[in-house]
Design an enzyme around this catalytic site. Structure first.
Site, PDB file in Angstrom:
ATOM      1  N   CYS A 191      51.287  65.540 -94.466  1.00  0.00           N
ATOM      2  CA  CYS A 191      50.141  66.108 -95.186  1.00  0.00           C
ATOM      3  C   CYS A 191      50.484  67.379 -95.960  1.00  0.00           C
ATOM      4  CB  CYS A 191      49.011  66.397 -94.202  1.00  0.00           C
ATOM      5  SG  CYS A 191      49.425  67.710 -93.039  1.00  0.00           S
TER       6      CYS A 191
ATOM      7  N   CYS B   7      54.527  69.925 -92.872  1.00  0.00           N
ATOM      8  CA  CYS B   7      54.350  68.566 -92.351  1.00  0.00           C
ATOM      9  C   CYS B   7      54.734  67.558 -93.439  1.00  0.00           C
ATOM     10  CB  CYS B   7      52.903  68.364 -91.914  1.00  0.00           C
ATOM     11  SG  CYS B   7      52.527  66.661 -91.492  1.00  0.00           S
TER      12      CYS B   7
ATOM     13  N   LYS C 221      76.639  45.386 -50.046  1.00  0.00           N
ATOM     14  CA  LYS C 221      75.940  45.097 -48.784  1.00  0.00           C
ATOM     15  C   LYS C 221      76.930  45.069 -47.641  1.00  0.00           C
ATOM     16  CE  LYS C 221      73.435  42.337 -51.815  1.00  0.00           C
ATOM     17  NZ  LYS C 221      73.247  41.021 -52.387  1.00  0.00           N
TER      18      LYS C 221
ATOM     19  N   LYS D  41      75.025  43.344 -60.105  1.00  0.00           N
ATOM     20  CA  LYS D  41      73.566  43.447 -59.970  1.00  0.00           C
ATOM     21  C   LYS D  41      72.966  42.961 -61.296  1.00  0.00           C
ATOM     22  CE  LYS D  41      69.920  46.666 -58.743  1.00  0.00           C
ATOM     23  NZ  LYS D  41      69.175  46.478 -59.973  1.00  0.00           N
TER      24      LYS D  41
ATOM     25  N   LEU E 108      66.481  48.132 -53.730  1.00  0.00           N
ATOM     26  CA  LEU E 108      67.712  48.787 -53.285  1.00  0.00           C
ATOM     27  C   LEU E 108      67.669  50.265 -53.632  1.00  0.00           C
ATOM     28  CD1 LEU E 108      70.424  46.211 -54.466  1.00  0.00           C
ATOM     29  CD2 LEU E 108      69.720  46.679 -52.124  1.00  0.00           C
TER      30      LEU E 108
ATOM     31  N   LYS F 254      74.920  51.995 -59.671  1.00  0.00           N
ATOM     32  CA  LYS F 254      74.550  51.758 -61.068  1.00  0.00           C
ATOM     33  C   LYS F 254      75.731  51.961 -62.020  1.00  0.00           C
ATOM     34  CE  LYS F 254      70.178  51.354 -61.215  1.00  0.00           C
ATOM     35  NZ  LYS F 254      69.356  50.446 -61.739  1.00  0.00           N
TER      36      LYS F 254
ATOM     37  N   CYS G  85      52.273  70.308 -86.755  1.00  0.00           N
ATOM     38  CA  CYS G  85      51.551  70.405 -88.028  1.00  0.00           C
ATOM     39  C   CYS G  85      50.177  71.008 -87.733  1.00  0.00           C
ATOM     40  CB  CYS G  85      51.419  69.007 -88.614  1.00  0.00           C
ATOM     41  SG  CYS G  85      50.088  68.863 -89.814  1.00  0.00           S
TER      42      CYS G  85
ATOM     43  N   PHE H 214      64.238  56.156 -64.858  1.00  0.00           N
ATOM     44  CA  PHE H 214      63.286  55.839 -63.789  1.00  0.00           C
ATOM     45  C   PHE H 214      63.933  56.096 -62.432  1.00  0.00           C
ATOM     46  CE2 PHE H 214      59.589  53.751 -62.025  1.00  0.00           C
ATOM     47  CZ  PHE H 214      60.070  53.309 -60.801  1.00  0.00           C
TER      48      PHE H 214
HETATM   49  S1  IVH Z   1      70.352  42.529 -52.958  1.00  0.00           S
HETATM   50  C1  IVH Z   1      66.526  44.133 -50.295  1.00  0.00           C
HETATM   51  N1  IVH Z   1      71.920  41.716 -54.866  1.00  0.00           N
HETATM   52  O1  IVH Z   1      67.952  44.237 -57.796  1.00  0.00           O
HETATM   53  C2  IVH Z   1      66.873  43.688 -51.638  1.00  0.00           C
HETATM   54  N2  IVH Z   1      69.767  42.479 -55.453  1.00  0.00           N
HETATM   55  O2  IVH Z   1      67.058  47.004 -57.401  1.00  0.00           O
HETATM   56  C3  IVH Z   1      68.253  43.156 -51.604  1.00  0.00           C
HETATM   57  N3  IVH Z   1      69.278  42.305 -57.838  1.00  0.00           N
HETATM   58  O3  IVH Z   1      65.116  43.515 -55.912  1.00  0.00           O
HETATM   59  C4  IVH Z   1      68.667  42.834 -52.941  1.00  0.00           C
HETATM   60  N4  IVH Z   1      71.182  41.443 -58.448  1.00  0.00           N
HETATM   61  O4  IVH Z   1      65.975  41.656 -57.421  1.00  0.00           O
HETATM   62  C5  IVH Z   1      70.724  42.223 -54.564  1.00  0.00           C
HETATM   63  N5  IVH Z   1      73.395  40.903 -56.445  1.00  0.00           N
HETATM   64  C6  IVH Z   1      72.212  41.408 -56.140  1.00  0.00           C
HETATM   65  C7  IVH Z   1      71.238  41.645 -57.116  1.00  0.00           C
HETATM   66  C8  IVH Z   1      70.026  42.189 -56.746  1.00  0.00           C
HETATM   67  C9  IVH Z   1      69.989  41.840 -58.857  1.00  0.00           C
HETATM   68  C10 IVH Z   1      67.918  42.848 -57.931  1.00  0.00           C
HETATM   69  C11 IVH Z   1      67.003  42.351 -56.833  1.00  0.00           C
HETATM   70  C12 IVH Z   1      66.472  43.580 -56.170  1.00  0.00           C
HETATM   71  C13 IVH Z   1      66.771  44.658 -57.178  1.00  0.00           C
HETATM   72  C14 IVH Z   1      66.975  45.977 -56.491  1.00  0.00           C
END
Ligand code: IVH
Length: 752
Positions: free
Chosen positions: A473, A470, A341, A128, A93, A365, A488, A46
C-alpha cells in the site's frame, strides 16, 4: 510467542507462559497432522518442541495441563469412520537427535534393570518409515480388522479400504498365532507417488480447461498414503453414478469426479505398501526376541522391512545410522530416522512403557536433507496484522521429496544473520539476492536457509535493504524498538491487511466457512459491481449480503468461470449457516491482535452477550482506565492485549465493518452454550494461595470446563474465592467485598 518472552516476567511466569504456548501450539499441530493430513510445522520442530515441553513439565509440574500433548499420541479419530478400540494401545516412540541421546537411552535401560556393562544388550534397528501407523488384527490367520492409530487408544476402522490393498495379506496360511494385532506402517513408494501425481495433474489440466474446480495434487507420499487410506471411495463412486447429468460443464465435473474416485481406488489397490514393525496384543508368546519374532511373522507372509539389522551393541547402532544416512536417497520410500528396539522381549515387559512410548525403543531422527541452490530474489509479503515477511525466491530445487522454490527468511535480523535471541546465526553471514544458499526441508512446511556460500557471492552483490514502506500500500513500515518484526501502519488502507482480515474471518480459526477459502475471498475482493463500483466483498459483513447484492446487480454466479449450480448453492447455503455464531467464535474471527481462541473464550464468558460487549467497547459510557482495570483482572489478560482490543474497537473503519456485519448475524449469548447442570456455571472464580490436591492450572481448566470464569484479582465480577494456604491479600479483598471464600476441600466437593 515473542511477545511473551520480551515481557519482563518472573521465571515461574515465564515457564507457565512457555508451557501454555507450547501446549497450544502442539495441540494445534497434532490436529493438523493427524486429523487434517495438513501439517503446519516440520516434524523435527514438532519433536523438539514436544521434548522441550516434556522437560518443562518435569521442572514445573504445577503448570502442566490436564490434557497435554506429552500424554497423548497422535490426533483423535476423524469423523466419517467408525471408531475402534485397540486391544493394546498404539504408542509412539521417544526421539533421539544426537548420539548422546542413544547412549542415554542405553544407560537408562541399564539403570532401570540394574544391568552392569558386562551384560550385552542387542538391538533391532530399522528405517523409520514416513507413513501412517496401522494395526491389523488377525484371528486364526484371517485379517478381521484394520485400524489407524487415532488417539492411540481408539482409532478409525479402515478395514474396508485395507481389504483392497494388494500388499496386505488377508489370509496367513498355517499361522501359529490365534490372535494378534500386527502393527506397521502403510506408505507410498516415491515412484508410485510421482506416477499418481502425474496422472492427477492430467485430470487437473482437464478440469482447468473445462473451468471446473480442480482437485489438488498430494504434497508428499505420506499425505498421499494417508489421503488414500482414509477416503470414502466407494460412496463417492456410487454418488457420482447416481447423479443426473445436466449441462456440459456439470457433465465434465461428474466425469472428473468419477475419474478421481477410480484413481483413488486404483491407488488404494496397487500403490500402497505395508511393512510390519511390531505387534500389540497377542494371544500367545511366539518368540523370545524381536529379531526372531519379525523373522517368524515374515515367514508366514507378513511384509517386514528388508533393511533391518540386528545390532550387537550401541556402536553397531551408530554404524547402521551412518549407513542409512548414506543410503537414504536411494531408498524407494521416505524415511525420517531409524527405529531402535531392544532385542530381548523379556526385557521389554520388565521395562514397560510410559503413557506415550515404550521404554525399550527409541527413534533416532535423521538430520534434515540439505541442498544448495541460488536465491534469485527476496519478496516481501504482508500479513493480516501488517507484518512484513521476507520470502526467498529460489532456483527450484528437489529436496525432501518435493521441488522447492520458496524459503522463509523470517525478518530483517534473520537476513542480517542475527537470531531472535540476538545470537549470531550462519556464523553471522548475511543473505543477499544472488547468493548460493544451503536450504533444508523437514516435514511438509516452508523450508529454511542453513548456510550461505560466500565464495560464490557475486562481486556486485549488495546487502539486502529491508523496506521502510509497505510494498502493497506504500504506507510507512515501522519496526518498533525491541521488536523483531517490521509492520505496515496502513491497517485498513492496506489491501494485504484488509484481505488478510477477511480471509482470517472465514478461515478455520475464524467462522470456518466450508468452501469459502482465501482464494475465493481474494477473487470476490477483486471483483466490482458495475454500477456502484463497490467490491463484491469489501469486509466480512459483505459475505452475508453477497447473494442479494449479486441478484440486485443481475449477476448469476453459475454463469461465471469455475462455478457450477451445485457449488453456487453450496456456497450460499454455507453462508446462511454461518449467520448463527457463538460470541467467542465471533471475537476470534475479528482477528484482533493478541486475542487468541482461549482468550476470546474468556472475554465472551466475561461479557456473556454481544450487547454487553458492545456497551463497553462501542459506546462512550466507560472510561478507558475502567475497562483496562476490569479486563486485566481476567485470567490471562494483560495491558498489551486489552489496549489492542480497545484500539481496534476505536478504529473508525473497524466500527463501520461491525455496523455492516452485526445486523447480519445472530450472535448467541454465552448462557445459551453453558452447561446448565454445573454448579459453577456462570460463576466468577479467583484461585488464591497454594492448592494441594491439584495444580492451580488444573483447577482453572476444570473450572472453565464447568462454565466458570477465572479472574486474577478480586473484584465485583467475582463470586467465589478458592483460598489455599498463603492466601492473604485476595482473602482480605474478598472479605471486604463480602465474596464467598471456600477451602480447597470444599472446592473439590463442588467439582466432584
Ligand atoms: S516401532 C510403540 N518401527 O513411527 C511404537 N515405528 O514415531 C513402536 N514407524 O507410531 C513403533 N517406522 O508408526 C517402529 N520401523 C519402525 C517404524 C515405526 C515407522 C512409525 C510408527 C510409530 C511412529 C513413532
Amino acid at each position: 510467542m515473542d511477545d511473551l518472552f520480551s515481557a519482563n516476567l518472573s521465571d515461574d511466569l515465564n515457564a507457565k507462559a512457555l508451557i501454555d504456548a507450547l501446549t497450544a501450539e502442539l495441540v494445534e499441530a497434532n490436529k493438523a497432522y493427524h486429523e487434517l493430513d495438513n501439517p503446519i510445522i516440520p516434524d523435527d520442530e514438532f519433536d523438539r518442541k514436544l521434548a522441550q515441553l516434556r522437560r518443562l513439565e518435569v521442572l514445573y509440574p504445577q503448570f502442566k495441563k490436564v490434557i497435554s500433548p506429552t500424554d497423548t499420541v497422535g490426533g483423535q479419530p476423524s469423523k466419517g469412520f467408525q471408531k475402534v478400540k485397540h486391544a493394546e494401545a498404539m504408542l509412539s516412540l521417544d526421539n533421539a537427535f544426537e548420539s548422546e541421546d542413544i547412549l542415554d537411552f542405553e544407560e537408562r535401560i541399564r539403570r532401570v534393570l540394574n544391568l552392569n556393562k558386562s551384560v550385552q544388550l542387542k538391538y533391532v534397528a530399522e528405517p523409520k518409515i514416513d507413513g501412517l501407523a496401522i494395526s491389523l488384527t488377525y484371528k486364526k490367520g484371517i485379517l478381521v480388522q484394520a485400524a489407524t492409530r487415532g488417539g492411540g487408544v481408539e482409532g478409525e476402522d479402515v478395514t474396508e479400504n485395507v481389504y483392497k490393498i494388494d500388499s496386505i495379506p488377508k489370509n496367513l496360511v498355517d499361522f501359529p498365532i490365534d490372535f494378534i494385532e500386527v502393527r506397521g506402517e502403510v506408505f507410498m513408494n516415491r515412484n508410485d507417488f510421482d506416477e499418481l501425481n502425474y496422472e492427477l495433474q492430467k485430470l487437473i489440466d482437464f478440469a482447468i480447461k473445462k473451468e471446473i474446480n480442480p482437485i489438488k495434487l498430494y504434497i508428499n507420499p505420506r499425505n498421499a498414503a494417508a489421503g488414500t487410506l482414509r477416503q470414502k471411495t466407494v460412496e463417492t463412486e456410487k454418488k457420482t453414478k447416481a447423479r443426473k447429468k445436466k449441462n456440459e460443464k456439470t457433465k465434465a465435473s461428474y466425469w472428473v469426479k468419477k475419474q478421481w474416485a477410480n484413481k483413488q481406488l486404483e491407488t488404494l489397490k496397487g500403490r500402497l505398501s505395508f511393512f510390519c514393525h511390531g505387534w500389540g496384543a497377542v494371544s500367545n508368546p511366539f518368540a523370545e526376541s524381536q529379531w526372531v519374532a519379525l523373522n517368524l511373522l515374515n515367514k508366514f507372509g507378513i511384509p517386514v522391512v528388508k533393511e533391518r539389522q540386528l545390532c550387537q551393541s550401541v556402536d553397531d547402532i551408530f554404524d547402521y545410522y551412518e549407513k542409512i544416512i548414506k543410503q537414504r536417497p536411494y531408498f524407494s520410500y521416505e524415511i525420517d530416522g531409524i527405529a531402535v528396539k531392544l532385542d530381548d522381549l523379556n526385557l521389554h515387559s520388565r521395562l514397560g512403557s510410559s503413557s506415550t512410548s515404550p521404554r525399550w525403543a527409541i527413534a533416532y531422527k535423521l538430520p534434515p536433507e540439505k541442498v544448495w541452490t541460488v536465491l534469485k530474489d527476496i519478496d516481501i509479503q504482508v500479513g493480516r496484522t501488517g507484518t512484513l515477511s521476507p520470502v526467498g525466491k529460489l532456483k527450484p530445487v528437489y529436496v525432501g521429496g518435493v521441488y522447492v522454490s520458496n524459503v522463509t527468511l523470517h525478518n530483517e535480523d534473520y537476513i542480517t544473520g542475527i537470531s531472535s535471541d540476538s545470537q549470531s546465526i550462519r556464523k553471522g553471514k548475511d543473505i543477499r539476492v544472488g547468493d548460493t544458499v544451503e536450504i533444508y526441508r523437514s516435514g511438509d512446511v516452508i523450508p529454511k536457509v542453513s548456510d550461505v556460500d560466500l565464495s560464490k557471492r557475486p562481486e556486485d552483490s549488495v546487502p539486502f535493504k529491508f523496506p521502510s514502506t509497505c510494498p502493497v500500500c506504500g504506507n510507512k513500515a515501522i519496526r518498533l524498538e525491541g521488536d523483531s518484526v517490521t509492520r505496515c501502519v496502513g491497517e485498513f488502507d492496506c489491501r494485504a491487511q484488509v484481505l488478510g482480515r477477511i480471509q482470517y474471518f472465514v478461515s478455520s480459526e475464524g467462522l470456518n466457512f466450508d468452501g469459502l477459502g482465501a482464494n475465493l475471498i481474494e477473487q470476490f475482493y477483486d471483483r466490482r459491481f458495475p454500477t456502484s463500483n463497490r467490491r463484491w466483498i469489501e469486509n466480512p459483513g459483505d459475505i452475508f449480503k453477497l447473494k442479494s447484492e449479486l441478484e440486485k446487480a443481475g449477476i448469476d454466479l453459475i454463469q461465471e468461470k469455475g462455478w457450477e449450480e451445485k457449488s453456487v448453492q453450496g456456497l450460499f447455503a454455507e453462508i446462511e449457516k454461518k449467520r448463527e455464531v457463538q460470541l467467542d467464535r465471533l471475537l476470534t474471527a475479528l482477528g484482533i491482535r493478541y486475542l487468541g481462541v482461549q482468550t476470546a473464550q474468556r472475554l465472551a464468558q466475561h461479557f456473556q452477550s454481544w450487547n454487553n460487549f458492545a456497551n463497553t467497547f462501542l459506546s462512550d459510557t466507560q472510561e478507558e482506565t475502567t475497562i483496562v482495570n476490569d479486563l486485566c483482572s481476567i485470567d490471562g489478560f494483560g495491558e498489551v492485549m486489552v489496549t489492542s482490543i480497545i484500539q481496534t474497537f476505536n478504529n473508525p473503519t473497524f466500527k463501520k465493518w461491525l455496523d455492516n456485519l452485526i445486523p447480519e448475524l445472530l450472535v448467541q449469548d454465552v448462557e445459551g452454550v453453558q452447561k446448565t447442570d454445573s454448579v459453577l456455571s456462570g460463576l466468577g472464580i479467583v484461585f488464591s494461595g497454594k492448592l494441594e490436591q491439584m495444580t492451580r492450572s488444573e483447577a482453572k481448566i476444570k473450572a472453565e470446563a464447568l462454565g466458570a470464569r477465572i479472574y486474577n484479582s478480586v473484584s465485583k465480577n467475582v463470586d467465589l474465592v478458592v483460598a489455599g494456604p498463603g492466601s492473604r491479600k485476595k482473602t482480605k479483598d474478598a472479605e471486604a467485598l463480602k465474596i464467598k471464600i471456600i477451602s480447597e476441600d470444599i472446592w473439590l466437593k463442588m467439582i466432584s
